[in-house]
Design a protein around this motif. Structure first.
Motif, PDB file in Angstrom:
ATOM      1  N   THR A   1       0.768  -1.162  -0.109  1.00 11.38           N
ATOM      2  CA  THR A   1       0.016  -0.079   0.044  1.00 11.38           C
ATOM      3  C   THR A   1       0.863   1.191   0.098  1.00 11.38           C
ATOM      4  N   LEU A   2       1.729   1.213   0.775  1.00 14.30           N
ATOM      5  CA  LEU A   2       2.693   2.418   0.969  1.00 14.30           C
ATOM      6  C   LEU A   2       3.442   2.626  -0.396  1.00 14.30           C
ATOM      7  N   TYR A   3       3.796   1.532  -0.934  1.00 13.96           N
ATOM      8  CA  TYR A   3       4.678   1.579  -2.476  1.00 13.96           C
ATOM      9  C   TYR A   3       3.897   2.047  -3.413  1.00 13.96           C
ATOM     10  N   VAL A   4       2.791   1.646  -3.715  1.00 18.97           N
ATOM     11  CA  VAL A   4       1.690   2.030  -4.933  1.00 18.97           C
ATOM     12  C   VAL A   4       1.361   3.404  -4.683  1.00 18.97           C
ATOM     13  N   PHE A   5       1.033   3.952  -3.256  1.00 11.55           N
ATOM     14  CA  PHE A   5       0.351   5.120  -3.306  1.00 11.55           C
ATOM     15  C   PHE A   5       1.411   6.268  -3.162  1.00 11.55           C
ATOM     16  N   GLN A   6       2.690   5.999  -3.257  1.00 14.74           N
ATOM     17  CA  GLN A   6       3.658   7.157  -3.594  1.00 14.74           C
ATOM     18  C   GLN A   6       4.095   7.062  -4.772  1.00 14.74           C
ATOM     19  N   LEU A   7       3.466   6.306  -5.476  1.00 13.40           N
ATOM     20  CA  LEU A   7       3.792   6.501  -7.241  1.00 13.40           C
ATOM     21  C   LEU A   7       3.119   7.513  -7.898  1.00 13.40           C
ATOM     22  N   PRO A   8       3.362   8.107  -8.847  1.00 16.98           N
ATOM     23  CA  PRO A   8       2.548   9.114  -9.489  1.00 16.98           C
ATOM     24  C   PRO A   8       1.550   8.573 -10.499  1.00 16.98           C
ATOM     25  N   PHE A   9       0.149   9.327 -10.030  1.00 15.71           N
ATOM     26  CA  PHE A   9      -1.078   8.740 -10.721  1.00 15.71           C
ATOM     27  C   PHE A   9      -1.322   9.625 -11.758  1.00 15.71           C
ATOM     28  N   CYS A  10      -1.796   9.357 -13.119  1.00 16.98           N
ATOM     29  CA  CYS A  10      -1.965  10.502 -14.091  1.00 16.98           C
ATOM     30  C   CYS A  10      -3.659  10.215 -14.590  1.00 16.98           C
ATOM     31  N   GLY A  11      -3.691  11.094 -15.220  1.00 14.99           N
ATOM     32  CA  GLY A  11      -5.351  11.256 -16.073  1.00 14.99           C
ATOM     33  C   GLY A  11      -6.393  11.417 -15.245  1.00 14.99           C
ATOM     34  N   SER A  12      -7.535  10.949 -15.472  1.00 21.07           N
ATOM     35  CA  SER A  12      -8.466  11.189 -14.577  1.00 21.07           C
ATOM     36  C   SER A  12      -8.922  10.191 -13.489  1.00 21.07           C
ATOM     37  N   ARG A  13      -8.077   9.453 -13.138  1.00 19.11           N
ATOM     38  CA  ARG A  13      -8.076   8.580 -12.140  1.00 19.11           C
ATOM     39  C   ARG A  13      -9.336   7.718 -11.959  1.00 19.11           C
ATOM     40  N   ILE A  14      -9.933   7.169 -13.112  1.00 20.24           N
ATOM     41  CA  ILE A  14     -10.967   6.390 -12.840  1.00 20.24           C
ATOM     42  C   ILE A  14     -10.548   4.882 -12.812  1.00 20.24           C
ATOM     43  N   VAL A  15     -11.093   4.285 -11.647  1.00 23.02           N
ATOM     44  CA  VAL A  15     -10.562   2.884 -11.277  1.00 23.02           C
ATOM     45  C   VAL A  15     -11.821   2.041 -11.812  1.00 23.02           C
ATOM     46  N   ASN A  16     -11.589   1.415 -12.756  1.00 22.38           N
ATOM     47  CA  ASN A  16     -12.603   0.258 -13.378  1.00 22.38           C
ATOM     48  C   ASN A  16     -12.734  -0.765 -12.345  1.00 22.38           C
ATOM     49  N   HIS A  17     -13.344  -0.623 -11.335  1.00 19.23           N
ATOM     50  CA  HIS A  17     -13.544  -1.649 -10.349  1.00 19.23           C
ATOM     51  C   HIS A  17     -14.717  -1.200  -9.238  1.00 19.23           C
ATOM     52  N   PHE A  18     -15.175  -2.064  -8.492  1.00 19.15           N
ATOM     53  CA  PHE A  18     -15.915  -1.197  -7.403  1.00 19.15           C
ATOM     54  C   PHE A  18     -15.614  -1.317  -6.031  1.00 19.15           C
ATOM     55  N   PHE A  19     -14.336  -1.318  -6.178  1.00 19.46           N
ATOM     56  CA  PHE A  19     -13.413  -0.968  -4.702  1.00 19.46           C
ATOM     57  C   PHE A  19     -11.989  -0.542  -4.958  1.00 19.46           C
ATOM     58  N   CYS A  20     -11.304  -0.071  -4.148  1.00 17.09           N
ATOM     59  CA  CYS A  20      -9.826   0.043  -4.822  1.00 17.09           C
ATOM     60  C   CYS A  20      -9.000  -1.145  -4.251  1.00 17.09           C
ATOM     61  N   GLU A  21      -8.495  -1.923  -5.489  1.00 12.21           N
ATOM     62  CA  GLU A  21      -7.750  -3.015  -5.298  1.00 12.21           C
ATOM     63  C   GLU A  21      -6.452  -2.877  -5.753  1.00 12.21           C
ATOM     64  N   LEU A  22      -5.503  -3.352  -5.558  1.00 11.76           N
ATOM     65  CA  LEU A  22      -4.223  -3.232  -6.106  1.00 11.76           C
ATOM     66  C   LEU A  22      -3.696  -3.303  -7.661  1.00 11.76           C
ATOM     67  N   PRO A  23      -4.441  -4.496  -8.110  1.00 10.53           N
ATOM     68  CA  PRO A  23      -4.530  -4.739  -9.669  1.00 10.53           C
ATOM     69  C   PRO A  23      -5.111  -3.682 -10.592  1.00 10.53           C
ATOM     70  N   SER A  24      -6.287  -3.035  -9.957  1.00 17.28           N
ATOM     71  CA  SER A  24      -6.961  -2.215 -10.578  1.00 17.28           C
ATOM     72  C   SER A  24      -6.437  -0.666 -10.666  1.00 17.28           C
ATOM     73  N   LEU A  25      -5.552  -0.428  -9.717  1.00 11.43           N
ATOM     74  CA  LEU A  25      -4.785   0.905  -9.321  1.00 11.43           C
ATOM     75  C   LEU A  25      -3.722   0.980 -10.448  1.00 11.43           C
ATOM     76  N   LEU A  26      -2.909  -0.077 -10.751  1.00  5.39           N
ATOM     77  CA  LEU A  26      -1.756  -0.133 -11.435  1.00  5.39           C
ATOM     78  C   LEU A  26      -1.714   0.465 -12.731  1.00  5.39           C
ATOM     79  N   PRO A  27      -3.201   0.276 -13.544  1.00  2.00           N
ATOM     80  CA  PRO A  27      -2.903   0.832 -14.896  1.00  2.00           C
ATOM     81  C   PRO A  27      -3.242   2.398 -15.043  1.00  2.00           C
TER      82      PRO A  27
END
Length: 306
Positions: free
Chosen positions: A160-186
């Motif tokens: 969690t700490l590693y992924v959420f310190q990465l730069p997120f781009c674009g509209s931040r639309i998570v194509n899922h029904f909750f915040c799950e690691l694989p759905s955040l990486l794209p």
């Protein structure tokens, strides 16, 4: 388009499980019923094990821990999904998404490890019954539960700490029904292929190893059972082992499919179906498969009801 690093004030947008079509109301009702059944079944089991002295054994202690995890597990995703659906909003705050990811990873890892320990308990009870009081003492059971929680929490915290310190781009639309690691990486702006190797290794250790231990334990149990001369005992053991293996396989196979693939091979629609199976269906099935079909549990229920 936003291309910089994230900020604490920027929300994510959850596409959700429902696409606001004609079947959405029916699907939402089904999931709400499953959520209520899961809570009712697991709460009932925890209370029975707590109140009935005859259920104060290592097996039921581990089952009560599984029920507690399942209640929290399904409560991590369904209430937020329901709130978004009923309010017609899809936002989740950056901090809320981070917390949901951490809690979900912690609970999922704890369940995976605990199921492995439960299969060890059954193996000792059937294959080495004379050593059971020593090998499954109260201290050892508490150590198993502590190991499951601490290991999964540490693993979840790192990811969690590693992924959420990465730069997120674009509209931040998570194509899922909750915040799950694989759905955040794209949504990450940089190459995550090296990090995905870490996710794969974590999945193999926390998911595959306990699953292999379960298969080995039940294989050994079945060998011992088929050496018995009681046909009735064989049929009961085969029925119990098959139901346990079915629900365990449902959990492990679906989670392995999600967490051991690179995000380039992920399909959002398939990921949602798999997530429903291991985050909603499994917590519904567990109390019924592992305990409420058990004569001891049903006897305890009848005693509590007078």
């Amino acid at each position: 388009m936003e291309t910089g690093n994230h900020s604490w004030g920027t929300d994510f947008i959850l596409v959700g499980l429902f696409q606001y079509g004609q079947m959405d109301a029916l699907l939402f009702t089904v999931i709400a019923i499953l959520f209520a059944v899961a809570l009712l079944g697991n709460i009932t089991l925890v209370l029975l094990i707590r109140l009935d002295q005859r259920l104060h054994t290592p097996m039921y202690f581990l089952l009560s821990q599984l029920s507690i995890i399942d209640m929290m597990y399904i409560s991590t995703t369904v209430p937020k999904m329901a709130a978004n659906f009923l309010s017609d909003t899809k936002n989740i705050s950056f901090l809320g998404c981070e917390i949901q990811t951490f809690v979900f990873l912690t609970l999922g890892g704890s369940e995976a490890l605990l199921l492995g320990f439960m299969s060890y308990d059954r193996y000792i009870a059937i294959c080495r019954p004379l050593h059971y009081p020593v090998l499954m003492s109260r201290k050892i059971c508490c150590s198993m539960v502590s190991c499951a929680w601490s290991s999964s929490s540490f693993n979840a915290l790192i990811h969690t700490l590693y992924v959420f310190q990465l730069p997120f781009c674009g509209s931040r639309i998570v194509n899922h029904f909750f915040c799950e690691l694989p759905s955040l990486l794209p949504l990450v702006c940089e190459d995550t292929s090296q990090y995905e190797h870490t996710v794969l290794m974590s999945g193999l250790v926390i998911l595959l190893l306990p699953f292999l231990a379960i298969l080995a334990s039940y294989a050994r149990v079945l060998v011992v059972v088929f050496q018995m001369r009681s046909g009735k005992g064989q049929s009961r053991a085969l029925s119990t082992c098959s139901s346990h293996l079915t629900v365990a396989s449902l959990f492990y196979v679906t989670t392995l499919c999600t967490y051991t693939q690179p995000h380039s091979l992920h399909s959002p629609s398939r990921d949602k179906v798999l997530a429903v199976l291991y985050s909603i269906i499994t917590p519904v099935l567990n109390p019924f498969i592992y305990s409420l079909r058990n004569k001891e549990v049903m006897g305890a229920l009848r005693r509590q009801l007078g």
